[in-house]
Design a protein around this motif. Structure first.
Motif, mmCIF file in Angstrom:
data_model
loop_
_atom_site.group_PDB
_atom_site.id
_atom_site.type_symbol
_atom_site.label_atom_id
_atom_site.label_comp_id
_atom_site.label_asym_id
_atom_site.label_seq_id
_atom_site.Cartn_x
_atom_site.Cartn_y
_atom_site.Cartn_z
ATOM 1 N N ASP A 179 21.698 -19.165 21.903
ATOM 2 C CA ASP A 179 22.464 -19.641 23.064
ATOM 3 C C ASP A 179 23.954 -19.436 22.846
ATOM 4 O OD1 ASP A 179 20.358 -22.493 23.922
ATOM 5 O OD2 ASP A 179 20.269 -20.362 24.454
ATOM 6 N N VAL A 180 24.395 -19.816 21.676
ATOM 7 C CA VAL A 180 25.807 -19.673 21.353
ATOM 8 C C VAL A 180 26.216 -18.213 21.385
ATOM 9 C CG1 VAL A 180 27.510 -19.967 19.543
ATOM 10 C CG2 VAL A 180 25.868 -21.775 19.995
ATOM 11 N N PHE A 181 25.374 -17.386 20.813
ATOM 12 C CA PHE A 181 25.672 -15.958 20.793
ATOM 13 C C PHE A 181 25.841 -15.435 22.207
ATOM 14 C CE2 PHE A 181 25.758 -11.907 18.671
ATOM 15 C CZ PHE A 181 25.215 -11.000 19.565
ATOM 16 N N GLU A 182 24.907 -15.774 23.042
ATOM 17 C CA GLU A 182 24.970 -15.260 24.413
ATOM 18 C C GLU A 182 26.189 -15.790 25.143
ATOM 19 O OE1 GLU A 182 21.220 -16.062 26.255
ATOM 20 O OE2 GLU A 182 20.356 -14.196 25.475
ATOM 21 N N THR B 193 33.038 -18.805 18.290
ATOM 22 C CA THR B 193 31.609 -19.047 18.081
ATOM 23 C C THR B 193 31.368 -19.994 16.930
ATOM 24 O OG1 THR B 193 31.288 -16.765 18.769
ATOM 25 C CG2 THR B 193 29.415 -17.878 17.778
ATOM 26 N N PHE B 194 32.036 -19.746 15.854
ATOM 27 C CA PHE B 194 31.828 -20.600 14.701
ATOM 28 C C PHE B 194 32.265 -22.020 14.980
ATOM 29 C CE2 PHE B 194 29.810 -18.351 11.554
ATOM 30 C CZ PHE B 194 30.355 -17.097 11.336
ATOM 31 N N GLN B 195 33.336 -22.124 15.730
ATOM 32 C CA GLN B 195 33.793 -23.474 16.065
ATOM 33 C C GLN B 195 32.758 -24.216 16.873
ATOM 34 O OE1 GLN B 195 37.621 -22.915 17.848
ATOM 35 N NE2 GLN B 195 38.663 -23.058 15.874
ATOM 36 N N THR B 196 32.186 -23.501 17.822
ATOM 37 C CA THR B 196 31.136 -24.115 18.639
ATOM 38 C C THR B 196 29.976 -24.585 17.781
ATOM 39 O OG1 THR B 196 31.648 -22.357 20.202
ATOM 40 C CG2 THR B 196 29.798 -23.802 20.731
ATOM 41 N N GLU C 141 22.816 -13.530 10.191
ATOM 42 C CA GLU C 141 23.039 -13.419 8.755
ATOM 43 C C GLU C 141 24.343 -14.122 8.384
ATOM 44 O OE1 GLU C 141 22.661 -9.372 7.329
ATOM 45 O OE2 GLU C 141 23.623 -9.934 5.427
ATOM 46 N N CYS C 142 25.315 -13.871 9.203
ATOM 47 C CA CYS C 142 26.631 -14.460 9.020
ATOM 48 C C CYS C 142 26.563 -15.981 9.113
ATOM 49 C CB CYS C 142 27.508 -13.909 10.143
ATOM 50 S SG CYS C 142 29.202 -13.758 9.737
ATOM 51 N N CYS C 143 25.917 -16.470 10.147
ATOM 52 C CA CYS C 143 25.807 -17.915 10.354
ATOM 53 C C CYS C 143 25.125 -18.571 9.174
ATOM 54 C CB CYS C 143 24.968 -18.227 11.607
ATOM 55 S SG CYS C 143 25.820 -17.946 13.136
ATOM 56 N N ILE C 144 24.028 -17.979 8.759
ATOM 57 C CA ILE C 144 23.277 -18.585 7.673
ATOM 58 C C ILE C 144 24.084 -18.580 6.390
ATOM 59 C CG2 ILE C 144 21.207 -18.434 6.274
ATOM 60 C CD1 ILE C 144 19.817 -17.166 8.574
#
Lengths: 334, 206
Positions: free
Chosen positions: B109-112, B130-133, B166-169
């Motif tokens: 969802d965030v990605f989209e 995105t990361f902040q969200t 991958e980045c998020c994880i």
């Protein structure tokens, strides 16, 4: 795995490496650590006090023993400290610091052992040990007395004649008819031997809307030389431990190999390494040469980074959140 | 952009699976579907567990997550599994699967939402947002490094969905490792050599 590129370089580099290996193995597989450096490399640098400065640019240290572990002839090939597992120091002995007398190396290859070729730096900050007091002022040149074959290899690898070798060129150069290196391994290799110096090559700038300039890893002659000799060293180690010539070494052999490079790795981490690198998905529990290199690079790289923060050699290091992330991420995404 | 596993490929066999909508004894058992698990997640799990051994391994997970527009690299799969099982066994039971599923939905969802130009990629300026969200505090220097490394090619580096995950994880996982060792007093984390290697290796070697 076969390399389709039949460039003369590949043959000469492979030939060079093989030939070199052959001449040392012929003198017996065991206890080869005590061989003096091969002729023609003009090493003679010994341990210079300058080594270990900053990021531990240790080509001279490495140079003193092409097998990486700089133990004196009397040490066993496994050099490290009395009981690497029970020892209060987690990584065997602390390396010699700038200004330390060379004899500190006696007890262990420990940090310095690391695959030879100096830790992350090796950079322009250079080391006086190359025999020229001006070496530190020159960005990257072949140290005096570098074997002409290495110089030739560099020139052949540098296909676009830019004077620098990028990742693709290096990958091409290192791959031979029976050995290939993944781009990831190449990146790790380059990162280890250029470390923070990449910033000197191209300065990245980013503004919010557009990417201007990228940070590209490239090897100059000096770094290439370090890479070259390190690979030879690791290759020698691999062959030494691949006793049955199967082309693979298992977990306990890997442990010994890492130990001989100066790294004490616990069984738990070892297990991680073997699982990751076992091409048979865990069945054979053994790793092949290209993955062994990646393994060495990972252990060496992370250990070097850790050491940078563990200035007291206490075995523990402090990180801020940002430094922790910046330390680890390059390895994740090589 | 096709969804990820939000709605897994419909399987004609759904009706064959006993409708277990969660197990009230879940908290007593090693890994079961928590009570109230949406049926489609239960179905997805069963569908993914091709060899029917009650666990999903990395190949099974990769196969099922790659059915849509976004392929997943094995590395991302490994990271996912490590992240949600906290082990290196690369096996996932129902409970972990459910957690992962939910997280993936959230990330998707965030990605989209953040891929404003809808090109299937997140660029630098979108990434920070995105990361902040997602609740990660990522220093700018780290962001630059991430982008640089994940996409060396383009003039404008961007992350596709797989790389984004991958980045998020990686960020989330490493941040957690840091927190585990953080001293409230100094804001710094102290690692022993051993714990450093052990914390970091699973991410590096995924």
């Amino acid at each position: 795995m076969s390399c389709k590129n039949k460039s003369p370089f590949i043959n000469s580099l492979t030939h060079f490496i093989l030939h070199h290996q052959l001449s040392t193995t012929m003198s017996g597989y065991n206890n080869n650590n005590n061989n003096p450096p091969p002729h023609g490399y003009g090493y003679g640098y010994g341990y210079t006090a300058g080594s270990g400065a900053g990021a531990g640019a240790a080509p001279p240290t490495y140079a003193a023993s092409p097998y990486g572990a700089p133990p004196p002839p009397t040490a066993s090939p496994y050099a490290p400290a009395p009981s690497p597992y029970g020892a209060p120091q987690p990584y065997s002995q602390p390396p010699s610091r700038p200004g330390d007398k060379p004899h500190k190396h006696e007890s262990a290859p420990s940090y310095h052992g690391g695959g030879g070729g100096g830790g992350g730096g090796g950079g322009g900050g250079g080391v006086g040990g190359y025999g020229s007091p001006f070496a530190a002022l020159v960005p990257s040149t072949f140290p005096p007395g570098t074997d002409p074959s290495v110089v030739a290899c560099f020139q052949i690898a540098d296909q676009d004649g830019s004077g620098l070798i990028d990742d693709k060129e290096l990958q091409r150069a290192l791959s031979s008819y029976n050995q290939s290196f993944s781009l990831r391994t190449v990146h790790l290799l380059m990162y280890t031997f250029t470390g923070s110096n990449t910033r000197k090559i191209v300065k990245p700038t980013i503004n919010c809307s557009e990417w201007q300039g990228t940070q590209i890893l490239k090897l100059g002659p000096k770094e290439f030389t370090q890479v070259f000799y390190s690979l030879q060293n690791w290759r020698a180690i691999f062959e030494r431990f691949d006793r049955d010539r199967s082309g693979r070494i298992d977990a306990s052999e890997l442990q010994e190999a890492l130990l001989s490079l100066g790294y004490t790795v616990s069984p738990v981490v070892l297990d991680l390494l073997v699982s990751k690198f076992d091409k048979t998905g865990g069945k054979s529990k053994a790793i092949e040469y290209d993955n062994f290199i990646e393994c060495c690079l990972t252990v060496k790289g992370l250990t070097d980074k850790f050491k940078e923060k563990d200035t007291n050699y206490s075995g523990s290091a402090n990180f801020t959140y940002e430094s922790f992330m910046l330390t680890v991420l390059p390895f994740l995404i090589a | 952009m096709a969804g990820i596993v939000a709605s897994p490929n419909p399987t004609p066999f759904g009706s064959l699976f006993p409708g277990s909508n969660g197990n009230p004894f879940a908290s007593l058992l090693p890994s079961s579907f928590p009570p109230g698990t949406p049926q489609h997640i239960v179905d997805a799990f069963r569908y993914s567990d091709k060899d029917g051994n009650g666990f999903i391994d990395d190949q099974e997970l990769k196969a099922v997550l790659s059915t849509c527009n976004h392929g997943f690299s094995l590395r991302t799969i490994h990271l996912l599994m490590y992240s949600f099982t906290a082990t290196n066994t690369r096996l996932m039971g129902p409970k972990e699967f459910t957690q992962m599923f939910t997280s993936l939905q959230q990330w998707r969802d965030v990605f989209e939402k953040n891929d404003r130009d809808r090109n299937g990629k997140i660029e630098f300026h979108e990434l920070q947002q995105t990361f902040q969200t997602l609740g990660f505090n990522v220093p700018k220097a780290v962001l630059k490094l991430l982008l640089l490394k994940f996409d060396r090619t383009g003039k404008t580096p961007a992350l596709d969905y797989d790389k984004f995950i991958e980045c998020c994880i990686s960020v989330k996982g490493l941040a957690n490792k840091f927190k585990e060792n953080e001293s409230a007093a100094t804001g710094q984390a102290t690692f022993s050599y051993e714990s450093f290697l052990f914390s970091v290796m699973p991410f590096v070697l995924a």
